[in-house]
Write a protein that holds these residues in place. Sequence first.
Motif, short mmCIF file in Angstrom:
data_model
loop_
_atom_site.label_atom_id
_atom_site.label_comp_id
_atom_site.label_asym_id
_atom_site.label_seq_id
_atom_site.Cartn_x
_atom_site.Cartn_y
_atom_site.Cartn_z
N ILE A 29 -10.80 6.03 -0.07
CA ILE A 29 -10.10 5.02 0.95
C ILE A 29 -8.58 4.82 0.47
O ILE A 29 -8.27 4.58 -0.36
N ALA A 30 -7.88 4.91 1.74
CA ALA A 30 -6.33 4.69 1.57
C ALA A 30 -5.87 4.38 2.96
O ALA A 30 -6.52 3.96 3.95
N PHE A 31 -4.53 4.11 3.23
CA PHE A 31 -4.00 4.11 4.23
C PHE A 31 -3.24 5.24 4.99
O PHE A 31 -2.67 5.98 4.26
N VAL A 32 -3.17 5.29 6.44
CA VAL A 32 -2.34 6.38 6.93
C VAL A 32 -1.64 5.71 8.09
O VAL A 32 -1.79 4.69 8.80
N SER A 33 -0.40 6.56 8.32
CA SER A 33 0.42 6.14 9.48
C SER A 33 0.72 7.24 10.48
O SER A 33 0.86 8.45 9.84
N GLY A 34 0.88 7.28 11.65
CA GLY A 34 1.17 8.45 12.67
C GLY A 34 0.10 8.38 13.57
O GLY A 34 0.09 9.57 14.45
N PHE A 35 -1.32 8.14 13.42
CA PHE A 35 -2.20 8.38 14.35
C PHE A 35 -2.11 7.52 15.73
O PHE A 35 -2.45 8.09 16.71
N GLY A 36 -1.77 6.45 15.48
CA GLY A 36 -1.37 5.43 16.43
C GLY A 36 -2.62 4.95 17.28
O GLY A 36 -2.43 4.36 18.18
N LEU A 37 -3.83 5.06 16.54
CA LEU A 37 -4.85 4.26 17.06
C LEU A 37 -4.87 2.79 17.42
O LEU A 37 -4.54 2.00 16.31
N ASN A 38 -5.02 2.19 18.69
CA ASN A 38 -4.75 0.83 18.61
C ASN A 38 -6.18 0.05 18.37
O ASN A 38 -6.33 -1.07 17.92
N PHE A 39 -7.25 1.09 18.32
CA PHE A 39 -8.60 0.21 18.11
C PHE A 39 -9.58 1.65 17.82
O PHE A 39 -9.13 2.73 18.27
N ALA B 35 0.78 -1.16 -0.04
CA ALA B 35 0.02 -0.16 0.01
C ALA B 35 0.81 1.34 0.03
O ALA B 35 2.03 1.25 0.52
N ARG B 36 0.33 2.45 -0.76
CA ARG B 36 0.83 3.52 -0.44
C ARG B 36 0.02 4.14 0.80
O ARG B 36 -0.91 4.59 0.95
N VAL B 37 1.12 4.34 1.84
CA VAL B 37 0.67 4.83 3.07
C VAL B 37 0.88 6.14 3.18
O VAL B 37 1.99 6.85 2.99
N ILE B 38 -0.02 7.32 3.81
CA ILE B 38 0.04 8.31 3.97
C ILE B 38 0.91 8.73 5.19
O ILE B 38 0.22 8.28 6.33
N LYS B 39 2.22 8.90 5.29
CA LYS B 39 2.86 9.10 6.50
C LYS B 39 2.81 10.36 7.21
O LYS B 39 3.16 11.50 6.60
N ILE B 40 2.04 10.77 8.22
CA ILE B 40 1.83 12.07 8.74
C ILE B 40 3.08 12.54 9.79
O ILE B 40 3.60 11.49 10.35
N GLU C 146 4.77 6.40 2.29
CA GLU C 146 5.87 5.03 2.87
C GLU C 146 4.95 3.94 2.28
O GLU C 146 3.77 3.99 2.22
N LYS C 147 5.68 2.91 2.07
CA LYS C 147 5.03 1.74 1.56
C LYS C 147 5.02 0.72 2.71
O LYS C 147 5.65 0.60 3.52
N ALA C 148 3.92 -0.22 2.49
CA ALA C 148 3.66 -0.96 3.64
C ALA C 148 2.80 -2.02 2.87
O ALA C 148 1.89 -2.21 2.20
N VAL C 149 3.29 -3.49 3.28
CA VAL C 149 2.69 -4.71 2.76
C VAL C 149 1.49 -5.06 3.96
O VAL C 149 1.79 -5.18 4.81
N LEU C 150 0.50 -5.17 3.30
CA LEU C 150 -0.81 -5.54 4.09
C LEU C 150 -1.56 -6.60 3.61
O LEU C 150 -1.57 -7.35 2.55
N LYS D 293 -3.33 14.28 -9.65
CA LYS D 293 -4.31 13.35 -10.18
C LYS D 293 -4.63 12.34 -9.18
O LYS D 293 -3.77 12.18 -8.37
N ILE D 294 -5.47 11.47 -9.48
CA ILE D 294 -5.90 10.45 -8.64
C ILE D 294 -5.07 9.15 -8.85
O ILE D 294 -4.70 8.88 -9.96
N ILE D 295 -4.60 8.47 -7.76
CA ILE D 295 -3.52 7.40 -7.90
C ILE D 295 -4.28 6.16 -6.95
O ILE D 295 -4.97 6.42 -6.15
N PRO D 296 -3.90 4.85 -7.53
CA PRO D 296 -4.31 3.92 -6.63
C PRO D 296 -3.86 3.58 -5.36
O PRO D 296 -2.70 4.33 -5.19
N PRO D 297 -4.55 3.44 -4.28
CA PRO D 297 -3.90 3.58 -2.84
C PRO D 297 -3.21 2.27 -2.79
O PRO D 297 -2.51 2.28 -1.61
N PHE D 298 -2.90 1.17 -3.66
CA PHE D 298 -1.90 0.14 -3.64
C PHE D 298 -1.31 0.00 -4.83
O PHE D 298 -1.71 0.24 -5.67
N TYR D 299 -0.11 -0.52 -4.72
CA TYR D 299 0.60 -0.50 -5.98
C TYR D 299 0.03 -1.98 -6.71
O TYR D 299 -0.46 -3.01 -6.02
N PRO D 300 -0.04 -1.79 -8.20
CA PRO D 300 -0.39 -3.21 -8.97
C PRO D 300 0.26 -4.46 -8.62
O PRO D 300 -0.17 -5.58 -8.62
#
Lengths: 586, 586
Positions: free
Chosen positions: B452-462, B401-406, B416-420, B578-585
């Motif tokens: 919809i996409a992914f984000v890191s930096g918020f730190g929510l556990n739930f 995934a392309r993760v938005i790192k804040i 940042e990239k992350a395997v999900l 431009k709009i891009i996919p939230p994860f790499y093909p």
Amino acid sequence: MDDIESIIELIEAASGTREFDLIIRNVQIVNVFTGEIKPGSLGIYKGMIVSSDVKSEAKARRIFDGNNLYALPGFIDTHVHIDSTLLTPSALAALITPCGTTSVFADPMEIANVAGMNGVKAFIQPGPDLPYHFFIEVPSRVPSAPGLETTGGELGLVEVREMLDWDSAISLGEIDPSKIIDRKREYMEKVMQAQAIGKIVNGHTAGLSREKLVAYACARIADDHECITYDEAKERLSLGMCVLVREGSTERNLEALVGGLLRENAAIDRWMLCTDDKHPDDIASEGHIDHMVRKAISIGLDPIKAIQMATINAAVHFRKEHVLGSLSPGRWADILLTRDLHDLHAEFVFFKGELVAEKGKLVAEIKAKRFPEWLQHTVIITRGRAAGDFELMATKPKVTARVIKIFPDQIVNEEEKAVLVVTDGNIQTAPERDILKLAVVERYGKNGNIGIAFVSGFGLNFGAMASSVSHDHHNIVVVGADEPSMAGCVKAIERMQGGLVVCNGDEILAELPLPIGGLLSDQNAENVIHSLKKMNEAAWSLGCSLPAPFMTLSFISLPTVPELGLTDMGLIDVKEHKIIPPFYPD
Amino acid sequence: MDDIESIIELIEAASGTREFDLIIRNVQIVNVFTGEIKPGSLGIYKGMIVSSDVKSEAKARRIFDGNNLYALPGFIDTHVHIDSTLLTPSALAALITPCGTTSVFADPMEIANVAGMNGVKAFIQPGPDLPYHFFIEVPSRVPSAPGLETTGGELGLVEVREMLDWDSAISLGEIDPSKIIDRKREYMEKVMQAQAIGKIVNGHTAGLSREKLVAYACARIADDHECITYDEAKERLSLGMCVLVREGSTERNLEALVGGLLRENAAIDRWMLCTDDKHPDDIASEGHIDHMVRKAISIGLDPIKAIQMATINAAVHFRKEHVLGSLSPGRWADILLTRDLHDLHAEFVFFKGELVAEKGKLVAEIKAKRFPEWLQHTVIITRGRAAGDFELMATKPKVTARVIKIFPDQIVNEEEKAVLVVTDGNIQTAPERDILKLAVVERYGKNGNIGIAFVSGFGLNFGAMASSVSHDHHNIVVVGADEPSMAGCVKAIERMQGGLVVCNGDEILAELPLPIGGLLSDQNAENVIHSLKKMNEAAWSLGCSLPAPFMTLSFISLPTVPELGLTDMGLIDVKEHKIIPPFYPD
């Protein structure tokens, strides 16, 4: 003024995708915002500045080598009656453009008094080749003294409203304090209309008491150009007005005002420069705004500050800083190049990116503007061609006259009494005691009024002199030792359709035609300066001892300057604002 | 704003023929034009200053003893998004009026994105009892990213033209540099329209290269409020822009900028102050423009200069100096009284001649404004109530995934990239690695989009947290560890018709309704500050470690701030626009 295509192309030039029209290379650029001077090159496109740090590889249709001269914005005259020069806007260019003046904010109240809004319209359309920006301060008081003078035109609220909306209108021109302090609704509405559309209101406050000054300031008057002392200037500043330092032919306030600034090391951001009334010979001999800049520097002002007063301060105050007053991107490329920032003379002057003056000479080609025919035929005489029209009748053998006593180089006057002989019922002049007849002949074909009184101070031994420049109504003012000469003058002015003339009886000793509205010559500056010299010499040959006879003559009829005025309606008691008899009943 | 009767009466008061409404006696009056401080008395009539040297025998309906305090003009915030406070203009008064802020120049782009011109109209009519002048900087870019986001309202050229003509419109608000540099005609026309009617155009230039800055300046952009270093400020000044020093909750530039001014002892007449985005708790704890004035003085700026920056400089730049920014005749009687010019706190604040704050407390009675019903029902959800709406499908067992790192306190982010892992075709979050789902739910009932996409930096556990304040489109932005909690958040916001919420599944841990346009509370400042504290505590209870979780959340969806943005239309590559996919093909 702005067209979107030009701005789009300008941005393309800035982005490097479009060739410049002109690059002025190798100049020391004065930044009026930071006060810094930096070497650089000015890139210009469609008459506007693109950049002041053009890269060396940049391309342009033309390259001008600035030869390490200083580059600064062109100068702004913030308040001027260009009628004082007797020149058309086009002809004036020969005088002011080589001085580096690239913007003129003019109050055309004279032409408005002659020909109303249409007169102004014709006057301010000077053709596309005028080498300076010509903005108008919309005349706020035409006529100056309603009910006490006949004028050719009037500007009511409707006309002023329309004119304020013109792109060329930069402000509402100097509003008469008495109209505000006396709360005349029509004038208040002019003020508020200007402010409602984001334009400033110019003031003038000569001699106002503190209380009246505060009352005047309540109408949010933006500035004053009549300060004589630094204390006056500071008082006006403290009330929210900007100071327009004036240095004209007679009013010379720069030394006192800038001297005060220097003493107090005060901020100068609300100070700017104007000439108000400056004669063409004075401009030719000493300069224009550049003269003020040099004078300010010579008494100790930092050259950068003097330049700011002559440029950006004026642009900001009149709310034109987005197009005038600096060498910033998007501003008109009005540029003055000089070798010396202290003895600051313009070596080259550019206007909208075109070289318009070089080493003191105009190089722009300006097509003489053709004014409409009707504006060249504004003198319609009903009475005044016959000597008898100037007789002032009394039934007693002698009368005590109210004589207007004038002073050289001043526009104020005093009343003095003189006993005059009455011959055949007509009160006689007494040239041997310097008591002459003064008349104002209505010249708009409206009523044939002739106001007659007596004057001392001109010193004519014989003959007469006359002018169709006669503030603010611009009827024909004539002063004479005898009535036939006075009639001779009026006939000459009628024939010329306006002008200055000196006669002895019907013999014309000198004349200077001013056919445009009866105010302006259709000749070039050189010819007008030469003719004016001849006119003065002719006046002096009659015995006149005044340094500037026609200037004095043109202000004597003002119904608004104490103590006495003379209009076509008669002698005016200025303080009482009423018409009074020219001699005492006994 | 101006009515002729009031001005006429004002002049009568100045002339002594009319009683003052109020005299503030015995004050040390700071003159922002001359820099002088003089003892005197301020005479006030119909909310305007008449005079600063009222005679001792003058009569007034009321006398206020100034007790030898300093009197200065009220402060001006030159650029603010008051939506950042979550308060209505009326509610904001409790915070800023006691600080001496009497003029607010606000860019209401948020409400415009929600509800267009009519939204702005409803928003800026805050009732006649608002204790500060409320001018708007007409939003120039609604939507911010046409084609990349769904908004509730749009301001095209037609609307902007109409709004620029409003009396309350003081300028064209911060124009996007890329629109100028790329020469978008619609935006160029907005700029030129503002300038044609005498209004300035605000800029913002964060991070622009020299070449782009010059291209931008070609459109005669009047100012910038995003300078971080003194060199940046000086560069913009040199290009003709004024500097609006910014000190908000996160952007704090005053120390660097004023420090530079002090080092160079530079002129300050083109410098002024703004808060841009400042949260209500920060205003409550440290102050508003007064805080900036104190801070500037504390690092060495002459108090008079600091006051000029907070008052007259702003009035001049925005072309309102005839009514704002000084204690001159004819100006609004917006007055701050203080004991100490260094540790400058407002002891009394007058707005239009009425006492509105005293010793840190609002004393003006302000009727809570009733906003129109339609502006309180702007949240129309089509999709987002079901957990399934937040599934992001993939056909492989794992994706990169392309993760938005804040980053805390910054609005820029990095990819940042992350395997999900993909379970049942749905890409899973990984809270244990701080990789959460981020969604933007279209909330104007237009298309039911969910980005919809992914984000890191918020730190929510739930759980999840969400907001209907989501720059600039103000759809619902929600970040969550699981999809049911995200749906719970959206349902809560729909019910509240806008607001902030923290959920665990359908359980609501905390909520703050923002019913006015989904942006503003209908509560007072104290309640909102209290609720905001609770909201942050709830977010922290989920594991979030950000200092201001909802502030970060509200900026993350911006499609105009690098590197990535997320709108209802999907993940945005900001630089490529431009709009891009939230994860790499793959």
